[in-house]
Design an enzyme around this catalytic site. Structure first.
Site, short mmCIF file in Angstrom:
data_model
loop_
_atom_site.label_atom_id
_atom_site.label_comp_id
_atom_site.label_asym_id
_atom_site.label_seq_id
_atom_site.Cartn_x
_atom_site.Cartn_y
_atom_site.Cartn_z
N CYS D 56 -62.90 4.11 76.51
CA CYS D 56 -63.70 4.42 75.33
C CYS D 56 -64.67 3.27 75.09
O CYS D 56 -64.26 2.11 75.06
CB CYS D 56 -62.80 4.63 74.12
SG CYS D 56 -63.71 4.84 72.56
N ASP D 63 -59.31 6.59 78.72
CA ASP D 63 -59.44 8.05 78.62
C ASP D 63 -59.08 8.67 79.97
O ASP D 63 -59.23 8.03 81.01
CB ASP D 63 -60.88 8.43 78.25
CG ASP D 63 -61.20 8.13 76.79
OD1 ASP D 63 -60.32 8.30 75.94
OD2 ASP D 63 -62.34 7.70 76.51
#
Ligand SMILES: [Ca+2]
Ligand SMILES: [Ca+2]
Ligand SMILES: [Ca+2]
Ligand SMILES: [Ca+2]
Ligand SMILES: [Ca+2]
Ligand SMILES: [Ca+2]
Ligand SMILES: [Ca+2]
Ligand SMILES: [Ca+2]
Ligand SMILES: [Ca+2]
Ligand SMILES: [Ca+2]
Ligand SMILES: [Ca+2]
Ligand SMILES: [Ca+2]
Ligand SMILES: [Ca+2]
Ligand SMILES: [Ca+2]
Ligand SMILES: [Ca+2]
Ligand SMILES: [Ca+2]
Lengths: 165, 165, 165, 165, 165, 165, 165, 165, 165, 165
Positions: D56, D63
């Site tokens: 992120c 992620d």
């Protein structure tokens, strides 16, 4: 914004009502509608109804189905508790699968006057074969009539896998 | 409303009949029809038939399939118990998979004269390969002929996952 | 009606043959065809082939795939046991996934001269990535050429969920 | 027929290479291509990539996603091991989901100059919501540009069922 | 390449913020947007939101749904944490299912001014029936308006199997 | 190591045999066995047989089932092609589901004299109800008899979901 | 903590090796082991191997299976790339399914000397029937021998659904 | 071997009978039994019954369930068509879910006097909650009584995933 | 009743914390615990962790897994956000799959001193084979040690279907 | 037989009641019971409750879960509508997942005094990890206490596949 107001709901006699009476003979008059608050827009409402049962018109044997109903509202939406009562009213009624879905659609057209509607029944098998009738309708003379024709032409190109188990 | 009346069903000799005789040699004459009560409307009827078996024309080995039949009725609908008996009549009949689905469709066209019809057979594998023939038909010179062409062009863009288990 | 007759099957040398010889080097000559008895009609035949294996052309490592083949026959259909032997003949053959599906389609076009055909290979992953090539073909200058273009444009809008497990 | 020859593969420096170095910072230069041997034909190649991870850009939290890439090659195909290394190079790179799929597609356009390409990322949820960006591209001024527009218009009419479990 | 820079993210007050306050009364003002870095391209962003709950406007009973939101951004994208807070703000708000999806879409249109957007809610059953409303919108006077009409016409031809279990 | 030698296979008259004759009247004599090469070890062999069909003893209607057979061999294993022919021999034979699985087990006990065996039939529904009989057997006076009792006591604590579709 | 050190891995000649040679004749000598760093604890290691293929010893036809291997290590663990090469070495080897799983287990017992081990093969069907042999072994005279007996007695009470598709 | 003889079936008045009368008020007297031909062996018979419906005793609303019945016969087996009629006889009968499964088991114990029996009902939700009662019974003073206790103790350790859709 | 009070949560430094720092080198010290409020009762807590990634110790290639952790707490429970950070700290750490699950369990034993614990890792395949190690532990000299032995003996009798897709 | 009589139901104040009031603060007093009519028998009742939501005690963020409750009644059964209202009363209540399932079980023990009970919560993920606590209880000093211990020891040997999608 405040959501649906008490006043907007005052014509719904069944939703939240304690003394609901369940009718088991075909009763289209039980259907109730409420005002569509988004009439400037075409949108779909779908009902999934896996608790449908009726009787075979020849043998009297109970039949079971899941009924899928999708429509584009015009001025009115059908209220879901009244729809439940309406579908329950087929419980002791005898008719062919092909007739049931057509009758359901006819009754909903009458009470809602929708722009577009379709009804798909998926019945359990008898003698190893199951029957799934599908009908649809668009308001005559409008683009929704063409929509009905288009959706019929594209209907169910991928039959679901059925193995009776 | 009263559903199908006794009188409307009087030509159906098989439904609910006790002494049903099961024929295991190809018998298209067993098919029976009843009147379509919604001829003003195009709608689909689908039969899911997972209990189909026939014989390999060369080796005599039994073959097994699920047959999916979809049609738009005109004046007549095929009665499902007679359809069951018809499909059971392939039990000791030998033919290629490709031929079976074409023959089934031809026989149903003859007895129902539908507006549109399609038949899809999904057979179990032999030697690690399974065969799934699909044919369709629309009444020549009508929009249903174009419908058949359109549905063939869009047929099975997403083959189901098959791993032989 | 009698199904396929002995005589119609006399050119099929592999089906039901005891002494089948399995070739593990690319052998397109093993493919056999039989007459299409329904040439007046466009219809699809699909083969599901989950037992395909070949070798990586660079490392020699075995690759595995499920191959899906769909075609509209013209005068000839490919016999499924010969198709099995043909696909088994890639067993010790080295080629890229992208090449395998194109070669399979080219060979089937040559032997069957179909109206339309498509081949989709779905391989198991190497290094966490799997490759699924898809090719199709319609007879040039006919509506089937347009059909190929249409089906390519609509190909695989919904990739299946793959998590390598 | 002999499959891909040693000579045809000589520019592929990564496939089968022992000393593979894994880069964890965005490295588009690692992508390698090989010659498309079937340039006279439009066909699709799809990569399923369930092992994608990035960071992120705001919080630095990892992620995770499955990336689906489909393209129609022109003169060049991307080699899958180099694609793996390229995707692994996002491991310590921070960017929004929406940006990742656009960047991946841009890099693949640059290195392959395909006729058509699309990239779909399906990420795991944060705070109960998951994000699935999808982009596509067709060569400007050709039919592939229209193809991109057509496929976007038909994109994901059936969102897969997601319940975060 | 460096991904989203700190500066580009400075208007996002919620993402990564410790003191998040959860509002349980309808609060459209909580929605935040960030700049779309790929405005030269039409692409889709989809949110899967299985944690939606609201109240029945008549009975006060909690309702539960999975909401699917898909849009083509123009200049702005909605930030997913703010979307989460917005959807959580229906927690103690009473409205019909049909109204909820229309309101969610209206609010997202206002804050993002997207090119195209659609919202599909799939609710759990009451009285054996579940309701799934779907609405969409394309910017008036553009090709996205036609896109909305096209996608509505093709909406949900394959209702998912629902058996209330 | 060389695998099974030609000589070890000489008693198998059916495997790979071209002129296989398919019998459709109950024919237990068709079963063939081969030597178990691992008699010093208890191990399981399972057959999955989804192509079983027989007739109803009262109505003559065809029935369909998947039969699962698991056993621990002693000196002999049943050859799978002869098992196929044996199961096919129920094709025109009439018996109750409960009888079929007991008869199949009895015949396999006679021909193999296994240490342990179990047979589970899962039939398709008639009149909305499907029947799944399961029987097992361990050699009397041995630990396998106790094994049979133990496995019966633990049988099917988790009935599979059946909805007749 | 530093993970496996270079030195601990020095006996592994295959992992990460560029010039891997794939053997397609039964080659148990290719198996390699590494030291179990947690010998004070009983724990399981499972290998899922869906890319197994061998030949029928009578007909020469290729067979396909998924092999599941689970063991409790003692002093040694089998290295997975060497296991891959070992399983690939059955590619041109002919044996019955029942023999393959017993041989695989025997070879792994010899090279690892585990405390406990089990091997389950799930093959694709021939003639409509698939075969799934399962064997296990615990070190004689230890509690692991009893474990083997216990796990055999509880083996596969819930056969997975198999329909050959 | 000849299967069930005409004479053995003479007490079954319902199977294959044309004039079947469907009773919709609780009618345990409709149950019929036939002789168990394998009384020397403990074996299970399971009925899958997904077409059960009754009424709520307080509100009169229809309820729907799948009923699973498993038993070890002693001298008698229940005939499945009579079981169907018996279950249909709950159609207009009002009782709690917990009572229905106990009553069904009591009636089957009375008519069959089995060694062991269990009944599991899985109902559709009301107000978002579904109820699944399970009861069992073994003949008092025999090992089957212990079997009942054992199976209850091991009942449903893995509740199926239910999400009301 | 008021749920967990602010005071009970004061030692949790990570939950709800804005400035979370993500560590990508093995960091067991990040684990935090909170008080078990139900120590008089044995109960299970399970964590499903599908976002685990580490590196191969020999090649440096990223590995991916889903980790399942189940434990019976004694005085302490592990806080889930700290567990997330701990698992993320394997991101740039190289170790064998077999070692990772043992290390994770060892660290959790140290920080929580649970009564019982088990860890199961399910990794994605490399070279067509995936590895799933499982370890467990019960406090020595207590009934939980026997529990660990019992659960190991019953571990994974039904390996999930894995086909690498 | 007449089913539950009006009189037997007179203490149930909520079932079928129109003016149901939904409480959103923890309200164990709302639970109601009715008489178990089968107290001479041990049997299970299971509730599937997929509409549970509460708040995180630290951040205030909504949490979502499916709760499974199974019990063996003694003299009393819990009425399902009151259970619904009770579970809804956690809507604005903050507590850890581990605490919620223990509290629910404690309250049901108090109101029903069952012989045995178990509660399993399956929550949606936060930060990529989901938590599933499970507790159970048997009446102290009875065989049900041993039953609780036995079922805990056998709890969840097969964790369901979770991928957060
Ligand atoms: Ca039936
Ligand atoms: Ca099915
Ligand atoms: Ca076969
Ligand atoms: Ca399959
Ligand atoms: Ca998968
Ligand atoms: Ca999350
Ligand atoms: Ca899911
Ligand atoms: Ca309901
Ligand atoms: Ca469902
Ligand atoms: Ca089913
Ligand atoms: Ca299957
Ligand atoms: Ca409900
Ligand atoms: Ca469900
Ligand atoms: Ca791999
Ligand atoms: Ca899979
Ligand atoms: Ca999942």
């Amino acid at each position: 914004m405040a959501g649906r107001k008490e006043e907007e709901l005052k014509d719904l006699t069944l939703l939240g009502n304690q003394g609901t009476k369940y009718l088991f003979e075909y009763s289209p008059e039980v259907l109730e509608v409420f005002e569509n608050k988004h009439p400037d827009r075409d949108y779909f409402v779908k009902f999934n109804c896996p608790e449908f049962t009726s009787l075979c018109p020849k043998t009297g044997q109970p039949d079971f189905a899941t009924i899928y109903i999708s429509y584009i509202p015009d001025k009115k939406c059908v209220e879901s508790k009244s729809l439940k009562l309406y579908l329950f009213s087929f419980r002791n009624h005898g008719d062919f699968h092909e007739d049931c879905v057509n009758i359901i659609m006819n009754d909903l057209i009458k009470v809602m006057e929708p722009r577009y509607i379709e009804v798909w029944g998926k019945f359990t098998p008898r003698g190893g074969i199951s029957i799934d009738p599908y009908c649809n309708w668009g308001r005559p003379g409008t683009k929704y009539e063409k929509m009905a024709e288009y959706r019929l032409m594209n209907h169910d190109l991928y039959p679901e896998k059925v193995d009776n188990r």
